[in-house]
Write an enzyme that holds these catalytic residues in place. Sequence first.
Site, PDB file in Angstrom:
ATOM      1  N   ALA A   1       0.807  -1.218   0.000  1.00 55.67           N
ATOM      2  CA  ALA A   1       0.000   0.000   0.000  1.00 55.67           C
ATOM      3  C   ALA A   1       0.839   1.266   0.000  1.00 55.67           C
ATOM      4  CB  ALA A   1      -0.913  -0.012   1.218  1.00 55.67           C
TER       5      ALA A   1
ATOM      6  N   ASN B   1       2.545  -3.832   9.247  1.00 57.93           N
ATOM      7  CA  ASN B   1       3.475  -4.533   8.364  1.00 57.93           C
ATOM      8  C   ASN B   1       4.165  -3.562   7.413  1.00 57.93           C
ATOM      9  OD1 ASN B   1       0.961  -4.144   7.155  1.00 57.93           O
ATOM     10  ND2 ASN B   1       1.155  -5.928   5.844  1.00 57.93           N
TER      11      ASN B   1
ATOM     12  N   HIS C   1      -1.664   6.354   4.187  1.00 61.88           N
ATOM     13  CA  HIS C   1      -0.283   6.070   4.557  1.00 61.88           C
ATOM     14  C   HIS C   1       0.563   7.270   4.162  1.00 61.88           C
ATOM     15  CE1 HIS C   1      -1.238   1.806   5.159  1.00 61.88           C
ATOM     16  NE2 HIS C   1      -1.976   1.916   4.072  1.00 61.88           N
TER      17      HIS C   1
END
Length: 155
Positions: free
Chosen positions: A13, A78, A108
């Site tokens: 991502a 992660n 993010h």
Amino acid sequence: QRAGTQVFLCAGALVGIDALAAARHVGLAQVRYERRAPPATWIRSGALGAEQSTAAESFEVFSGSAREAALRFPKNANVAATIALAGVGSEATRVVLVADPAHTGNTHTIHAEGAFGELRAQISARTLSATSTSSMIVAGSLARAVLAREDRIVV
């Protein structure tokens, strides 16, 4: 030449992970990662209890090193481990995880500084489904990684 297994980590991502890894080779001093997601995402993953689903304002779920984030929140952090591997390491990478009721997906953000300059990379990704904590972009990243092994030109 070293013998052994090579481990390939796809970006998942994250955006800007290639620039972060490049910056490490020319002067990377600090890296900060923030993930912002709705409380329901954190509850589904077990990072928060159901009683926190009614929060009216955003709040910090965690602040600390990438190592601690990955150990405490393996389903949510992660990407923090990937950022740490690409950048300044698991102890020096700072991580902030935020529950934000105003968010509908996952955001993010990577902020890095050093001799190379400054990097700000952000993606606001939609989740795979209403019950998933993973972003749609992760599926595309995995497909790209698999297909790149056979492609003649890889970007």
